[in-house]
Design a protein around this motif. Sequence first.
Motif, PDB file in Angstrom:
ATOM      1  N   GLY A 188       0.828  -1.204   0.000  1.00  0.00           N
ATOM      2  CA  GLY A 188       0.000   0.000   0.000  1.00  0.00           C
ATOM      3  C   GLY A 188       0.857   1.245   0.000  1.00  0.00           C
ATOM      4  O   GLY A 188       2.042   1.204  -0.331  1.00  0.00           O
ATOM      5  N   GLY A 189       0.236   2.350   0.387  1.00  0.00           N
ATOM      6  CA  GLY A 189       0.958   3.614   0.427  1.00  0.00           C
ATOM      7  C   GLY A 189       0.211   4.677  -0.350  1.00  0.00           C
ATOM      8  O   GLY A 189      -0.794   4.383  -1.002  1.00  0.00           O
ATOM      9  N   PRO A 190       0.710   5.936  -0.298  1.00  0.00           N
ATOM     10  CA  PRO A 190       0.072   6.993  -1.077  1.00  0.00           C
ATOM     11  C   PRO A 190      -0.072   6.587  -2.547  1.00  0.00           C
ATOM     12  O   PRO A 190      -1.041   6.955  -3.213  1.00  0.00           O
ATOM     13  CB  PRO A 190       1.042   8.170  -0.930  1.00  0.00           C
ATOM     14  N   GLY A 191       0.882   5.780  -3.044  1.00  0.00           N
ATOM     15  CA  GLY A 191       0.883   5.371  -4.446  1.00  0.00           C
ATOM     16  C   GLY A 191      -0.330   4.561  -4.868  1.00  0.00           C
ATOM     17  O   GLY A 191      -0.638   4.489  -6.062  1.00  0.00           O
ATOM     18  N   THR A 192      -1.054   3.939  -3.916  1.00  0.00           N
ATOM     19  CA  THR A 192      -2.228   3.155  -4.361  1.00  0.00           C
ATOM     20  C   THR A 192      -3.310   4.089  -4.902  1.00  0.00           C
ATOM     21  O   THR A 192      -4.129   3.674  -5.712  1.00  0.00           O
ATOM     22  CB  THR A 192      -2.830   2.275  -3.244  1.00  0.00           C
ATOM     23  N   ARG A 193      -3.289   5.354  -4.459  1.00  0.00           N
ATOM     24  CA  ARG A 193      -4.282   6.308  -4.975  1.00  0.00           C
ATOM     25  C   ARG A 193      -4.009   6.622  -6.438  1.00  0.00           C
ATOM     26  O   ARG A 193      -4.912   7.025  -7.169  1.00  0.00           O
ATOM     27  CB  ARG A 193      -4.265   7.605  -4.167  1.00  0.00           C
ATOM     28  N   ILE A 194      -2.755   6.479  -6.852  1.00  0.00           N
ATOM     29  CA  ILE A 194      -2.410   6.689  -8.259  1.00  0.00           C
ATOM     30  C   ILE A 194      -2.627   5.382  -9.026  1.00  0.00           C
ATOM     31  O   ILE A 194      -3.231   5.363 -10.092  1.00  0.00           O
ATOM     32  CB  ILE A 194      -0.944   7.174  -8.391  1.00  0.00           C
ATOM     33  N   ALA A 195      -2.147   4.269  -8.438  1.00  0.00           N
ATOM     34  CA  ALA A 195      -2.315   2.959  -9.075  1.00  0.00           C
ATOM     35  C   ALA A 195      -3.800   2.666  -9.311  1.00  0.00           C
ATOM     36  O   ALA A 195      -4.179   2.054 -10.314  1.00  0.00           O
ATOM     37  CB  ALA A 195      -1.692   1.870  -8.215  1.00  0.00           C
ATOM     38  N   TYR A 196      -4.643   3.136  -8.403  1.00  0.00           N
ATOM     39  CA  TYR A 196      -6.100   2.924  -8.478  1.00  0.00           C
ATOM     40  C   TYR A 196      -6.663   3.391  -9.811  1.00  0.00           C
ATOM     41  O   TYR A 196      -7.577   2.793 -10.372  1.00  0.00           O
ATOM     42  CB  TYR A 196      -6.748   3.713  -7.331  1.00  0.00           C
ATOM     43  N   ASN A 197      -6.089   4.476 -10.339  1.00  0.00           N
ATOM     44  CA  ASN A 197      -6.568   5.032 -11.617  1.00  0.00           C
ATOM     45  C   ASN A 197      -5.619   4.718 -12.767  1.00  0.00           C
ATOM     46  O   ASN A 197      -5.717   5.328 -13.819  1.00  0.00           O
ATOM     47  CB  ASN A 197      -6.761   6.552 -11.491  1.00  0.00           C
ATOM     48  N   ASN A 198      -4.707   3.748 -12.555  1.00  0.00           N
ATOM     49  CA  ASN A 198      -3.773   3.357 -13.616  1.00  0.00           C
ATOM     50  C   ASN A 198      -4.309   2.066 -14.256  1.00  0.00           C
ATOM     51  O   ASN A 198      -4.194   0.974 -13.704  1.00  0.00           O
ATOM     52  CB  ASN A 198      -2.380   3.142 -13.004  1.00  0.00           C
ATOM     53  N   THR A 199      -4.928   2.228 -15.422  1.00  0.00           N
ATOM     54  CA  THR A 199      -5.611   1.106 -16.075  1.00  0.00           C
ATOM     55  C   THR A 199      -4.664  -0.065 -16.307  1.00  0.00           C
ATOM     56  O   THR A 199      -5.054  -1.230 -16.170  1.00  0.00           O
ATOM     57  CB  THR A 199      -6.175   1.571 -17.433  1.00  0.00           C
ATOM     58  N   LYS A 200      -3.407   0.242 -16.632  1.00  0.00           N
ATOM     59  CA  LYS A 200      -2.458  -0.834 -16.933  1.00  0.00           C
ATOM     60  C   LYS A 200      -2.205  -1.712 -15.691  1.00  0.00           C
ATOM     61  O   LYS A 200      -2.187  -2.946 -15.778  1.00  0.00           O
ATOM     62  CB  LYS A 200      -1.145  -0.214 -17.431  1.00  0.00           C
ATOM     63  N   ILE A 201      -2.052  -1.050 -14.561  1.00  0.00           N
ATOM     64  CA  ILE A 201      -1.811  -1.803 -13.317  1.00  0.00           C
ATOM     65  C   ILE A 201      -3.064  -2.575 -12.904  1.00  0.00           C
ATOM     66  O   ILE A 201      -3.004  -3.758 -12.560  1.00  0.00           O
ATOM     67  CB  ILE A 201      -1.337  -0.847 -12.192  1.00  0.00           C
ATOM     68  N   ILE A 202      -4.209  -1.922 -12.951  1.00  0.00           N
ATOM     69  CA  ILE A 202      -5.454  -2.590 -12.530  1.00  0.00           C
ATOM     70  C   ILE A 202      -5.757  -3.787 -13.442  1.00  0.00           C
ATOM     71  O   ILE A 202      -6.110  -4.872 -12.969  1.00  0.00           O
ATOM     72  CB  ILE A 202      -6.631  -1.588 -12.491  1.00  0.00           C
TER      73      ILE A 202
END
Length: 256
Positions: A113-127
């Motif tokens: 987790g971390g602040p970065g999950t808020r960015i990963a959350y909207n990163n279609t490639k990662i999701i």
Amino acid sequence: MKLSLAFIACAAVLFVPEIAAGRPKGPPRPRGPIPLKWGVLAFPRFVGLDAYGPLDFLNIAAFSTPNMTLSVIAETLDPVPAHINGPTGPVTFLKPTYTIDENPQLDVLLIPGGPGTRIAYNNTKIIDYVRRTYPKLKYIISICTGAQVLAKAGILDGKRATTNKFSWQEMVASGPTVNWVPCARWVVDGNIWTSSGVAAGIDLSYAFVAEVFGNKTLTDRAANILEIDIHKDPHWDPFCKIWNTTTGGTTRTMSI
Ligand SMILES: *[C@@H]1O[C@H](CO)[C@@H](O)[C@H](O)[C@H]1NC(C)=O
Ligand SMILES: *[C@@H]1O[C@H](CO)[C@@H](O)[C@H](O)[C@H]1NC(C)=O
Ligand SMILES: *[C@@H]1O[C@H](CO)[C@@H](O)[C@H](O)[C@H]1NC(C)=O
Ligand SMILES: *[C@@H]1O[C@H](CO)[C@@H](O)[C@H](O)[C@H]1NC(C)=O
């Protein structure tokens, strides 16, 4: 010799119900082969301890497990910065071993987790990567707000899960289809393991390694080498009271 082996096997069998408490009560599950291919998903601004705590635990397990591999998967092979910044930017990084596109075969994927999950959350490639990888895994694990990534990928729909208690209200809002458990150190639903905030990932790692390796000697040895007093009860959670998660959590926003 035969006696001591029998003792180890017996201790392992007795050990399972105790650590299985992270899931609803039911018959003991048969244990399959030890998962050998372990991966950590890295994205910018993950929290270091979410990844390094479990990795250090697994690394000790790997010493005595032939052919066990630990990989780091990210969008590119560039070092991925963790959340800790020095005067001129990030100071700790994970070095990826595979890109998402290389799509390595894995048995277990761990999402920090971390602040970065808020960015990963909207990163279609990662999701999309998490969504399409999950059906091929034996287990998926999230630490702290890593559960937000699992929720976005649809993996937690109707499942029991927990996450960081400080960010509770925000996490629950970002995963409305999840059966969030407000007081738990970690939660198990099927092959999905989710931990509470940051350091809880090490307690999850102990319980998870205990379950999949079935070797109390190995698990306790790893904890003793790390010199950590592990919380073995998944219901132990003083932080749900501190952050009021049973009444919806504390209103706060995380700047990213
Ligand atoms: C490890 O992998 C090698 C190469 O695939 C194989 O020959 C060996 O039997 C494996 N060892 C164990 C203990 O599984
Ligand atoms: C994702 O993007 C949407 C639309 O821009 C935004 O409203 C939302 O806050 C973002 N989610 C997170 C977790 O940052
Ligand atoms: C359990 O782990 C210990 C410590 O790593 C190791 O020496 C032992 O061989 C393992 N037992 C089994 C049954 O794998
Ligand atoms: C939790 O709730 C109690 C009682 O309403 C309140 O006094 C306390 O300030 C709250 N804690 C946080 C972190 O919001």
